[in-house]
Design an enzyme around this catalytic site. Structure first.
Site, PDB file in Angstrom:
ATOM      1  N   CYS A   1      26.512  22.249  -3.228  1.00 19.21           N
ATOM      2  CA  CYS A   1      26.289  23.258  -4.266  1.00 19.21           C
ATOM      3  C   CYS A   1      24.935  23.066  -4.944  1.00 19.21           C
ATOM      4  CB  CYS A   1      27.426  23.171  -5.280  1.00 19.21           C
ATOM      5  SG  CYS A   1      27.285  24.359  -6.601  1.00 19.21           S
TER       6      CYS A   1
ATOM      7  N   LYS B   1      20.635  28.993  -4.146  1.00 21.40           N
ATOM      8  CA  LYS B   1      20.952  30.376  -3.740  1.00 21.40           C
ATOM      9  C   LYS B   1      20.895  31.328  -4.934  1.00 21.40           C
ATOM     10  CE  LYS B   1      24.654  31.957  -4.464  1.00 21.40           C
ATOM     11  NZ  LYS B   1      25.889  31.732  -3.795  1.00 21.40           N
TER      12      LYS B   1
ATOM     13  N   GLU C   1      24.391  36.881   1.339  1.00 18.41           N
ATOM     14  CA  GLU C   1      23.628  36.453   0.160  1.00 18.41           C
ATOM     15  C   GLU C   1      22.181  36.111   0.534  1.00 18.41           C
ATOM     16  OE1 GLU C   1      27.098  34.689  -2.773  1.00 18.41           O
ATOM     17  OE2 GLU C   1      25.976  33.261  -1.580  1.00 18.41           O
TER      18      GLU C   1
ATOM     19  N   HIS D   1      31.117  48.249 -25.865  1.00 21.40           N
ATOM     20  CA  HIS D   1      30.268  49.364 -25.470  1.00 21.40           C
ATOM     21  C   HIS D   1      28.804  49.078 -25.795  1.00 21.40           C
ATOM     22  CE1 HIS D   1      29.633  53.481 -24.308  1.00 21.40           C
ATOM     23  NE2 HIS D   1      28.990  53.745 -25.430  1.00 21.40           N
TER      24      HIS D   1
ATOM     25  N   GLU E   1      33.416  47.263 -19.646  1.00 22.63           N
ATOM     26  CA  GLU E   1      34.340  48.108 -20.396  1.00 22.63           C
ATOM     27  C   GLU E   1      34.983  49.166 -19.499  1.00 22.63           C
ATOM     28  OE1 GLU E   1      32.968  51.006 -23.335  1.00 22.63           O
ATOM     29  OE2 GLU E   1      30.993  51.009 -22.400  1.00 22.63           O
TER      30      GLU E   1
HETATM   31  P1  FAD Z   1      30.005  18.882  -0.986  1.00 24.20           P
HETATM   32  O1  FAD Z   1      29.489  19.507  -2.214  1.00 24.20           O
HETATM   33  O2  FAD Z   1      29.613  19.394   0.303  1.00 24.20           O
HETATM   34  O3  FAD Z   1      29.811  17.315  -1.123  1.00 24.20           O
HETATM   35  C1  FAD Z   1      30.095  16.421  -0.098  1.00 24.20           C
HETATM   36  C2  FAD Z   1      29.132  15.241  -0.201  1.00 24.20           C
HETATM   37  O4  FAD Z   1      29.602  14.179   0.624  1.00 24.20           O
HETATM   38  C3  FAD Z   1      27.730  15.559   0.285  1.00 24.20           C
HETATM   39  O5  FAD Z   1      26.766  15.058  -0.605  1.00 24.20           O
HETATM   40  C4  FAD Z   1      27.630  14.835   1.624  1.00 24.20           C
HETATM   41  O6  FAD Z   1      26.312  14.504   1.960  1.00 24.20           O
HETATM   42  C5  FAD Z   1      28.494  13.633   1.339  1.00 24.20           C
HETATM   43  N1  FAD Z   1      29.041  12.971   2.530  1.00 24.20           N
HETATM   44  C6  FAD Z   1      29.510  13.536   3.672  1.00 24.20           C
HETATM   45  N2  FAD Z   1      29.974  12.582   4.490  1.00 24.20           N
HETATM   46  C7  FAD Z   1      29.793  11.397   3.866  1.00 24.20           C
HETATM   47  C8  FAD Z   1      30.088  10.047   4.196  1.00 24.20           C
HETATM   48  N3  FAD Z   1      30.660   9.727   5.353  1.00 24.20           N
HETATM   49  N4  FAD Z   1      29.764   9.077   3.313  1.00 24.20           N
HETATM   50  C9  FAD Z   1      29.174   9.374   2.127  1.00 24.20           C
HETATM   51  N5  FAD Z   1      28.876  10.637   1.767  1.00 24.20           N
HETATM   52  C10 FAD Z   1      29.195  11.634   2.614  1.00 24.20           C
HETATM   53  N6  FAD Z   1      30.469  27.923  -4.106  1.00 24.20           N
HETATM   54  C11 FAD Z   1      30.617  28.580  -5.287  1.00 24.20           C
HETATM   55  O7  FAD Z   1      31.599  28.353  -5.993  1.00 24.20           O
HETATM   56  N7  FAD Z   1      29.679  29.479  -5.726  1.00 24.20           N
HETATM   57  C12 FAD Z   1      28.573  29.770  -4.998  1.00 24.20           C
HETATM   58  O8  FAD Z   1      27.760  30.587  -5.427  1.00 24.20           O
HETATM   59  C13 FAD Z   1      28.397  29.102  -3.764  1.00 24.20           C
HETATM   60  N8  FAD Z   1      27.296  29.330  -3.025  1.00 24.20           N
HETATM   61  C14 FAD Z   1      27.121  28.662  -1.850  1.00 24.20           C
HETATM   62  C15 FAD Z   1      25.982  28.932  -1.098  1.00 24.20           C
HETATM   63  C16 FAD Z   1      25.791  28.294   0.100  1.00 24.20           C
HETATM   64  C17 FAD Z   1      24.544  28.586   0.894  1.00 24.20           C
HETATM   65  C18 FAD Z   1      26.753  27.351   0.559  1.00 24.20           C
HETATM   66  C19 FAD Z   1      26.536  26.631   1.859  1.00 24.20           C
HETATM   67  C20 FAD Z   1      27.879  27.066  -0.173  1.00 24.20           C
HETATM   68  C21 FAD Z   1      28.084  27.733  -1.393  1.00 24.20           C
HETATM   69  N9  FAD Z   1      29.214  27.499  -2.161  1.00 24.20           N
HETATM   70  C22 FAD Z   1      29.385  28.171  -3.349  1.00 24.20           C
HETATM   71  C23 FAD Z   1      30.251  26.537  -1.727  1.00 24.20           C
HETATM   72  C24 FAD Z   1      30.114  25.189  -2.450  1.00 24.20           C
HETATM   73  O9  FAD Z   1      28.804  24.696  -2.314  1.00 24.20           O
HETATM   74  C25 FAD Z   1      31.109  24.188  -1.880  1.00 24.20           C
HETATM   75  O10 FAD Z   1      32.394  24.767  -1.904  1.00 24.20           O
HETATM   76  C26 FAD Z   1      31.140  22.883  -2.663  1.00 24.20           C
HETATM   77  O11 FAD Z   1      29.882  22.267  -2.685  1.00 24.20           O
HETATM   78  C27 FAD Z   1      32.170  21.930  -2.060  1.00 24.20           C
HETATM   79  O12 FAD Z   1      32.171  20.724  -2.763  1.00 24.20           O
HETATM   80  P2  FAD Z   1      32.721  19.376  -2.083  1.00 24.20           P
HETATM   81  O13 FAD Z   1      32.698  18.349  -3.157  1.00 24.20           O
HETATM   82  O14 FAD Z   1      33.981  19.643  -1.383  1.00 24.20           O
HETATM   83  O15 FAD Z   1      31.658  19.010  -0.970  1.00 24.20           O
HETATM   84  P1  NAP Z   2      32.338  32.062   6.851  1.00 20.82           P
HETATM   85  O1  NAP Z   2      32.940  32.668   5.636  1.00 20.82           O
HETATM   86  O2  NAP Z   2      33.162  31.231   7.731  1.00 20.82           O
HETATM   87  O3  NAP Z   2      31.699  33.270   7.709  1.00 20.82           O
HETATM   88  C1  NAP Z   2      31.095  33.070   8.940  1.00 20.82           C
HETATM   89  C2  NAP Z   2      30.454  34.366   9.418  1.00 20.82           C
HETATM   90  O4  NAP Z   2      29.808  34.140  10.658  1.00 20.82           O
HETATM   91  C3  NAP Z   2      31.450  35.489   9.670  1.00 20.82           C
HETATM   92  O5  NAP Z   2      30.834  36.715   9.377  1.00 20.82           O
HETATM   93  C4  NAP Z   2      31.729  35.352  11.181  1.00 20.82           C
HETATM   94  O6  NAP Z   2      32.154  36.536  11.776  1.00 20.82           O
HETATM   95  C5  NAP Z   2      30.354  34.973  11.674  1.00 20.82           C
HETATM   96  N1  NAP Z   2      30.356  34.195  12.915  1.00 20.82           N
HETATM   97  C6  NAP Z   2      31.051  33.068  13.176  1.00 20.82           C
HETATM   98  N2  NAP Z   2      30.744  32.612  14.406  1.00 20.82           N
HETATM   99  C7  NAP Z   2      29.829  33.476  14.920  1.00 20.82           C
HETATM  100  C8  NAP Z   2      29.143  33.540  16.154  1.00 20.82           C
HETATM  101  N3  NAP Z   2      29.322  32.621  17.092  1.00 20.82           N
HETATM  102  N4  NAP Z   2      28.293  34.572  16.374  1.00 20.82           N
HETATM  103  C9  NAP Z   2      28.115  35.515  15.430  1.00 20.82           C
HETATM  104  N5  NAP Z   2      28.732  35.507  14.225  1.00 20.82           N
HETATM  105  C10 NAP Z   2      29.582  34.487  13.984  1.00 20.82           C
HETATM  106  O7  NAP Z   2      31.103  31.152   6.470  1.00 20.82           O
HETATM  107  P2  NAP Z   2      29.957  31.190   5.394  1.00 20.82           P
HETATM  108  O8  NAP Z   2      29.466  32.543   5.092  1.00 20.82           O
HETATM  109  O9  NAP Z   2      29.006  30.178   5.905  1.00 20.82           O
HETATM  110  O10 NAP Z   2      30.644  30.621   4.091  1.00 20.82           O
HETATM  111  C11 NAP Z   2      31.279  29.348   4.079  1.00 20.82           C
HETATM  112  C12 NAP Z   2      32.025  29.154   2.801  1.00 20.82           C
HETATM  113  O11 NAP Z   2      31.108  28.830   1.759  1.00 20.82           O
HETATM  114  C13 NAP Z   2      32.757  30.408   2.336  1.00 20.82           C
HETATM  115  O12 NAP Z   2      34.092  30.386   2.774  1.00 20.82           O
HETATM  116  C14 NAP Z   2      32.662  30.344   0.834  1.00 20.82           C
HETATM  117  O13 NAP Z   2      33.868  29.892   0.271  1.00 20.82           O
HETATM  118  C15 NAP Z   2      31.553  29.370   0.535  1.00 20.82           C
HETATM  119  N6  NAP Z   2      30.465  30.131  -0.133  1.00 20.82           N
HETATM  120  C16 NAP Z   2      30.696  30.674  -1.349  1.00 20.82           C
HETATM  121  C17 NAP Z   2      29.726  31.442  -1.964  1.00 20.82           C
HETATM  122  C18 NAP Z   2      29.985  32.062  -3.312  1.00 20.82           C
HETATM  123  O14 NAP Z   2      30.911  31.665  -3.975  1.00 20.82           O
HETATM  124  N7  NAP Z   2      29.185  33.030  -3.739  1.00 20.82           N
HETATM  125  C19 NAP Z   2      28.519  31.639  -1.339  1.00 20.82           C
HETATM  126  C20 NAP Z   2      28.307  31.065  -0.088  1.00 20.82           C
HETATM  127  C21 NAP Z   2      29.300  30.313   0.503  1.00 20.82           C
HETATM  128  P3  NAP Z   2      33.727  36.916  11.984  1.00 20.82           P
HETATM  129  O15 NAP Z   2      34.179  37.519  10.680  1.00 20.82           O
HETATM  130  O16 NAP Z   2      33.685  37.867  13.101  1.00 20.82           O
HETATM  131  O17 NAP Z   2      34.445  35.635  12.302  1.00 20.82           O
END
Ligand code: FAD
Ligand code: NAP
Length: 513
Positions: free
Chosen positions: A77, A85, A223, A488, A493
């Protein structure tokens, strides 16, 4: 047979020796709790636990991305997710605001241009300040931070390996796995891995990604394509099936319609076949349109894979210590209390099966788990009715069921859908098209008309949805929504005024105050 027995005995001896070495003479462990993963969930869990008097360590280690991008403490995150992001989304919104500003009397000389390097540097500086803040917080809260990659030796022993290859072993009464996930690559597509980029790299690029093909049309794909378009880049989303799977599909259509009008290109029904690097350095992508069965080609500066994420479970040695993983997803199978198949090992956040991949759920689950482990509470995480927002150029916020899901669960005749097309006041003077600004409230049809789902596209959708999520948590009804006094003039609203049912077929356009 005898040889096998000897092998087993030797293994047992080493395991017991390792355990004994790291437990003090009273049979205690080094720590009450060791958390593997210092992301949203792991940090929240470890800090809460330490505040409740537990002796806690957290291991966090960032394996560089396929392209070699690295970052600091805080997880997905902070470093490669929500934070960069949302800031880049803000950069894009400002571009629209500059256009609006002229209509509001601001004299802004033409041409207005965007500089990627300035934005990226500012965003990266902020992220680095957050990395530092997390380190300080761990120190302040007396959580031992180990910058090591963790894996399990047995159900109480963790091996940590630092970047220099130095090994440390620690023991813990309880272990929490919060290792999150990493972007997937379609390895069946030649060139995907070698020439592609993922969200692990995008926010850390020093130079503009240029003309970009985004493959995948869920949260990450839409996004990223949205903010790239917003800062003036040529961005195309390749959609193999539908956009925003799992979300209300009428809302999804509004989001992508707005994006198309905003300038994002969409290749519907298309799948990539290969990526090649041309002598010019451009990436040539060949893809198949599955609807027309025709092959196409175009060149891009960047190909961004947004095809989902894979859990970080492979190197943890989980199976060997008895922690069950899902055969389909590789995620850790957990019970309602986040417990895995090994009683003292827990998992939550993105790494756990069936949990929303969202930061607030990981944080809340982590804190609640810490309280339960410290014997302070028995409260479980409630994963129902989690609100969320997709930060696309026209933001989409929702909580509860989609219209399709409500129909499936209750039957079409048993639900009432109230809806409205509204025009945000700020769009009027700016002469912006508001065709996709829409609200939908899905309710039970009978009785008190409990609200089942609430959907909103428009400015600040996250801010709007957050407040209504409280109502949802309290089980509010349509009558209570209508009894709520609006503020408003706001977009929110409009939700309190919603009164046209889809069933009536009446025009749902909001016409006055
Ligand atoms: P992470 O935050 O992924 O933390 C896991 C940590 O463990 C990492 O630092 C990793 O390096 C470390 N790690 C992994 N393996 C090991 C190991 N063996 N030993 C030690 N350390 C290790 N969520 C929202 O709510 N709002 C959003 O707007 C949003 N935007 C997103 C945009 C993008 C592009 C992406 C990819 C995700 C977004 N998410 C968003 C999702 C959100 O980032 C994740 O759901 C969240 O970070 C999950 O938290 P976590 O603690 O499970 O794992
Ligand atoms: P995702 O929700 O799993 O979506 C993957 C996308 O890629 C889908 O549109 C899927 O299509 C497509 N896809 C998968 N395999 C493909 C292939 N081989 N060729 C072409 N298209 C393919 O993954 P994500 O968008 O990476 O998000 C991951 C998670 O991060 C989300 O579940 C969300 O919870 C979290 N996240 C949250 C936010 C937020 O809160 N604003 C922002 C970013 C991420 P199909 O539908 O056809 O399978």
């Amino acid at each position: 047979m005898a040889a096998l027995c000897c092998k087993h005995k030797l293994k047992l001896f080493h395991t017991l020796r390792a355990q004994l070495l790291h437990r003090n003479i009273s049979g205690k462990f080094d720590y009450d709790l060791v958390v593997i993963g210092g992301g949203s969930g792991g940090l929240a869990c470890s800090k809460e636990s330490a505040q409740l008097g537990q002796n806690v360590a957290v291991l966090d280690y960032v394996e560089p991305s396929v392209r070699g991008t690295k970052w600091g403490l805080g997880g997905t995150c902070v470093n490669v997710g929500c934070i960069p992001k949302k800031l880049m989304h803000q950069a894009a919104l400002l571009g629209t605001a500059v256009k609006d500003a002229r209509k509001y009397g601001w004299k802004i000389p033409e041409p207005v241009s965007h500089d990627w390097a300035t934005m990226a540097q500012a965003v990266q500086n902020h992220v680095k300040s957050l990395n530092w803040g997390h380190r300080v917080q761990l120190q302040d809260k007396k959580v031992k931070y180990l910058n090591m990659k963790g894996s399990l030796v047995d159900q109480h022993t963790i091996r940590g390996l630092n970047a220099k290859g130095k090994e440390t072993t620690v023991t813990a009464k309880n272990i929490v796995i919060a290792t999150g996930g990493r972007p997937k690559y379609p390895t069946h597509v030649p060139g995907a891995l070698e020439l592609g980029t993922s969200s692990d790299d995008l926010f850390w690029l020093k130079e503009s990604p240029g003309k970009t093909l985004v493959v995948g049309a869920s949260y990450v794909g839409l996004e990223c394509a949205g903010f790239l378009t917003g800062i003036g880049l040529d961005a195309t989303v390749m959609v193999r099936s539908i956009a925003l799977r799992g979300f209300d599909q009428q809302m999804s259509q509004l989001v992508t319609d707005y994006m198309e009008a905003y300038g994002t290109r969409f290749s519907w029904g298309c799948v990539p076949n290969k990526v090649e690097k041309l002598p010019s350095g451009l990436l040539q992508v060949t893809w198949m349109n599955t609807l027309t069965k025709q092959e196409h080609q175009d060149t891009f500066n960047t190909v961004l894979w947004a095809v989902g994420r894979a859990p970080e479970t492979k190197t943890l040695n989980l199976k060997q210590v008895g922690v069950q993983l899902s055969g389909d997803t590789g995620k850790v199978i957990v019970a309602a209390d986040e417990r895995t198949s090994v009683p003292n090992i827990y998992a939550f956040g993105d790494v756990a099966q069936g949990r929303p991949e969202l930061t607030p759920t990981a944080i809340k689950a982590g804190k609640l788990l810490a309280r339960r482990l410290a014997g302070q509470s028995s409260q479980l995480m409630n994963y129902d009715n989690v609100p969320t927002t997709v930060f696309t150029p026209l933001e989409y916020g929702c909580v509860g069921l989609s219209e399709e899901e409500a129909e499936k669960r209750y039957g079409k005749d048993k639900i009432e859908v109230y809806h409205a097309f509204y025009k945000p006041l700020e769009f009027t003077v700016a002469e912006r098209d508001a065709s996709q600004c829409y609200i939908k409230v899905v309710c039970e049809r009978d009785g008190a008309q409990k609200v089942l789902g609430l959907h909103f596209t428009g400015p600040n959708a996250g801010e709007v949805t957050q407040g209504f999520a409280l109502g949802f948590q309290c089980g509010f009804t349509y009558a209570e929504l209508r009894d709520t006094v609006g503020i408003h003039p706001t977009c929110a609203e409009e939700l309190t005024k919603i009164n046209i049912t889809k069933r009536s077929g009446l025009d749902a356009t909001v016409t006055g105050c």
